[in-house]
Scaffold this active site. Structure first.
Site, PDB file in Angstrom:
ATOM      1  N   HIS A  70       0.852  -1.300  -0.045  1.00  8.65           N
ATOM      2  CA  HIS A  70      -0.048  -0.094   0.040  1.00  8.65           C
ATOM      3  C   HIS A  70       0.758   1.113  -0.207  1.00  8.65           C
ATOM      4  O   HIS A  70       0.491   2.282  -0.528  1.00  8.65           O
ATOM      5  CB  HIS A  70      -0.867   0.013   1.126  1.00  8.65           C
ATOM      6  N   ARG A 107     -15.317   1.106 -14.530  1.00  9.42           N
ATOM      7  CA  ARG A 107     -15.492  -0.232 -13.674  1.00  9.42           C
ATOM      8  C   ARG A 107     -16.649   0.207 -12.617  1.00  9.42           C
ATOM      9  O   ARG A 107     -16.348   0.464 -11.505  1.00  9.42           O
ATOM     10  CB  ARG A 107     -14.155  -0.370 -13.068  1.00  9.42           C
ATOM     11  N   ARG A 158     -18.888  -0.662 -17.970  1.00  7.63           N
ATOM     12  CA  ARG A 158     -18.782  -2.058 -17.985  1.00  7.63           C
ATOM     13  C   ARG A 158     -19.555  -2.660 -16.854  1.00  7.63           C
ATOM     14  O   ARG A 158     -19.599  -2.137 -15.845  1.00  7.63           O
ATOM     15  CB  ARG A 158     -17.429  -2.752 -17.495  1.00  7.63           C
ATOM     16  N   GLU A 191     -12.073 -11.108 -23.409  1.00  9.86           N
ATOM     17  CA  GLU A 191     -10.923 -11.337 -22.487  1.00  9.86           C
ATOM     18  C   GLU A 191     -10.570 -12.887 -22.426  1.00  9.86           C
ATOM     19  O   GLU A 191      -9.884 -13.406 -21.548  1.00  9.86           O
ATOM     20  CB  GLU A 191     -11.605 -10.916 -21.150  1.00  9.86           C
ATOM     21  N   ASN A 216      -5.394  -8.099 -19.869  1.00 11.36           N
ATOM     22  CA  ASN A 216      -5.053  -8.774 -18.519  1.00 11.36           C
ATOM     23  C   ASN A 216      -5.565 -10.078 -18.583  1.00 11.36           C
ATOM     24  O   ASN A 216      -4.732 -11.347 -18.370  1.00 11.36           O
ATOM     25  CB  ASN A 216      -5.375  -7.912 -17.343  1.00 11.36           C
ATOM     26  N   ASP A 217      -6.819 -10.374 -18.485  1.00 10.14           N
ATOM     27  CA  ASP A 217      -7.400 -11.505 -18.460  1.00 10.14           C
ATOM     28  C   ASP A 217      -7.203 -12.377 -19.720  1.00 10.14           C
ATOM     29  O   ASP A 217      -6.998 -13.707 -19.376  1.00 10.14           O
ATOM     30  CB  ASP A 217      -8.981 -11.230 -18.273  1.00 10.14           C
ATOM     31  N   ARG A 259      -2.636 -14.347 -13.263  1.00 12.61           N
ATOM     32  CA  ARG A 259      -1.813 -13.129 -13.034  1.00 12.61           C
ATOM     33  C   ARG A 259      -1.540 -12.399 -11.549  1.00 12.61           C
ATOM     34  O   ARG A 259      -0.723 -11.798 -11.334  1.00 12.61           O
ATOM     35  CB  ARG A 259      -2.499 -12.129 -13.887  1.00 12.61           C
ATOM     36  N   CYS A 315      -7.975  -2.245 -23.742  1.00 14.02           N
ATOM     37  CA  CYS A 315      -8.234  -1.348 -22.341  1.00 14.02           C
ATOM     38  C   CYS A 315      -7.414  -2.195 -21.308  1.00 14.02           C
ATOM     39  O   CYS A 315      -7.532  -1.997 -20.223  1.00 14.02           O
ATOM     40  CB  CYS A 315      -9.323  -1.377 -21.935  1.00 14.02           C
TER      41      CYS A 315
END
Length: 540
Positions: free
Chosen positions: A193, A296, A332, A431, A454-455, A465, A502
């Site tokens: 963090h 998102r 989305r 994806e 990513n996916d 991942r 994206c």
């Protein structure tokens, strides 16, 4: 001059006096041997009251961090609220109080040890961050229960390089860029963090630095992955020249703000932003976004005790649409599940959640949840240029079910006489390999494609991942991924629809040329990457 090696987790250059912080409240506080409570019911009520106060404090931190730094920073404190609200955590405390007779603060430490033990066998860096979350939550509870303070940040009198074993998220949020030139910690990682907040605040940061406490008060410099103590004159002179050059490059990027993303041969590329909350949209517009390629929506559902109702969702979506005016807002639909779990929604434990009940699978099996969101989006769409996007598609049948469901919701709103958008684009995310290799079937049923790299990468390579142990096998530049993207783009263009990328690849300027060579129409990236990507596009 003495050099301490570390790991750069937030880039930048700094020089100034070093300030070494003392250690935080010891974990032994609240864990005295032989402590037994006289009244278990009283201790349990003490814990419940302390938990309620901690939840209130975290709500304030969440709001403050979201307004200052955006969605990702606020998610840290939402995660803390989820831990505090977790039934298993409360059960562990209650067992220690009622069955073992421990005072509330001792019971919290007992529950902390149980949860840390559960996380100890996990090697992923993300679980190390979860460990820090548990420790921070328990320290907050113990401080409330004992009346002690965990505030060790001084009243700054001059800008300093701050050195510590580690910083809690709440401490990091108290940092003022005016007084903290850089952060250096012994513990932490790229996904800790401290690292995340430092990057968001634009403060240089190093972790894994085994510094000597005796450096307190000395002159220091942070340069790349090193902390230099008492650097000599020539080194400081070179460092200042290096910093001046970096500042100049940053200023040059700002000159591109109102220029289009056009290649040298005149090809126009759409440049959009990925966001999670309204404040992110402000950042995107300040950095020249032509629209929002990925809103998102699931972040509206996380870090809270109940599901947002239709009116709350409508208010957020319509505000986002108004902020963008004529610019497109691609929302989305819910992508809950896997690593994004809502505490208010009971879920069965899954051995492989990334391949489990998530995204549109969840929406189709919980139609009331999905219906409420669609109603809010359709109503909000009259306020601007809104488009729907469905995540985690694997088949043509899913797309048809989703579009039919959306048509049913429109019919409901029409029958009620509600004001909503009769016409809006409905796109799908590519994806999964299944979606990519059947893109020629899907394209005629969609208004646009958006490739989530990513996916797509993790499912193509069968490499989680989130798993640090698989980092050498998780390769977004793998040829298989690019072949699937090429197939997707070709199928989309044959059907006359656009393709956006994206995922993380879109922000990697070393790959911009290759993405454009595939025929991609738009790139959607985090607001901070808009100008660097635009610069790269204009250079091609």
């Amino acid at each position: 001059m003495k050099r301490y090696q570390g790991k750069e987790v937030s880039p930048g250059i700094a020089e100034g006096r070093i300030l070494v912080l003392c250690s935080r409240v010891s974990a032994s506080v609240g864990e005295k041997a032989g402590d037994v409570c006289a009244d278990a019911e009283c201790e349990w009520k003490r814990f419940l009251q302390a938990r309620q106060r901690a939840l209130s404090e975290l709500s304030s931190l969440c709001s403050h961090s979201e307004s200052c730094l955006g969605c990702e920073a606020a998610d840290i404190f939402r995660a803390h609220r989820i831990i505090l609200s977790d039934e298993a955590f409360a059960d562990a405390v209650e067992t220690a109080v009622r069955k073992e007779g421990l005072p509330a603060e001792c019971a919290v430490r007992r529950a902390e040890r149980i949860f840390l033990s559960m996380l100890s066998g996990c090697e992923e860096e993300t679980f190390h961050a979860r460990t820090a979350d548990v420790k921070d939550v328990c320290a907050r509870l113990v401080c409330i229960l004992t009346g002690m303070t965990d505030d060790r940040l001084p009243a700054f009198r001059e800008p300093v390089i701050l050195c510590a074993d580690d910083l809690s998220p709440s401490e990091a949020m108290q940092i003022d860029k005016k007084w903290v030139l850089a952060i250096v910690t012994r513990q932490g990682s790229l996904v800790s963090h401290t690292a995340i907040l430092a990057r968001m605040m634009g403060i240089p940061a190093l972790t894994g630095v085994d510094f000597d406490g005796a450096i307190d008060g000395h002159t220091g410099a942070v340069d790349g992955d090193c902390l230099l103590v008492d650097p000599d004159g020539p080194y400081l002179e070179n460092l200042r020249l290096k910093k001046k050059h970096a500042d100049t490059e940053r200023d040059m990027l700002k000159e591109l703000l109102h220029l289009p993303a056009v290649t040298g041969d005149g090809r126009r590329i759409g440049l959009l932003a990925n966001v999670g909350v309204l404040s992110d949209i402000e950042d995107a517009l300040k950095n020249g976004a032509e629209g929002i390629g990925l809103f998102r929506s699931e972040f509206l559902f996380l870090g809270r005790e109940s599901c947002p109702d239709e009116e709350e969702q409508f208010a957020v979506y319509s505000a986002a649409a108004r902020m963008l005016g004529e610019k497109k807002l691609v929302i989305r639909t819910l992508d809950l599940g896997a690593d994004k779990l809502a505490s208010w929604m009971p879920a069965d434990r899954e051995e492989n959640p990334a391949m489990g009940m998530r995204a549109i699978r969840l929406c189709l099996t919980k139609p009331e949840l999905f219906r409420t969101q669609l109603r809010a989006i359709l109503r909000a769409a009259v306020s601007g240029n809104v488009a729907l996007m469905y995540p985690m598609i694997t088949s043509l049948q899913e797309v048809r079910r989703l579009r039919a469901f959306t048509a049913e919701v429109k019919a409901e709103l029409r029958a009620e006489g509600a004001l909503f958008a009769e016409q809006l684009e409905e796109g799908i995310m590519i994806e999964t390999p299944a979606a990519a290799v059947t893109a020629d079937f899907l394209a005629p049923e969609a208004d646009f494609f958006s490739i989530g790299t990513n996916d797509l990468t993790q499912y193509t390579l069968a490499a989680d991942r989130q798993n640090k142990a698989l980092s050498e096998f998780y390769d977004e530049k793998h040829e298989a991924v690019f072949r699937l993207m090429r197939y997707t783009v070709d199928a989309a263009h044959k059907a006359g629809i656009k393709v956006t990328v994206c995922g993380e690849l879109a922000a990697d300027t070393e790959l911009t040329e290759r993405l454009l060579a595939l025929g991609v129409d738009e790139l959607s990236v985090s607001p901070a990457f808009l100008l660097p990507v635009k610069k790269k596009v204009r250079e091609l």
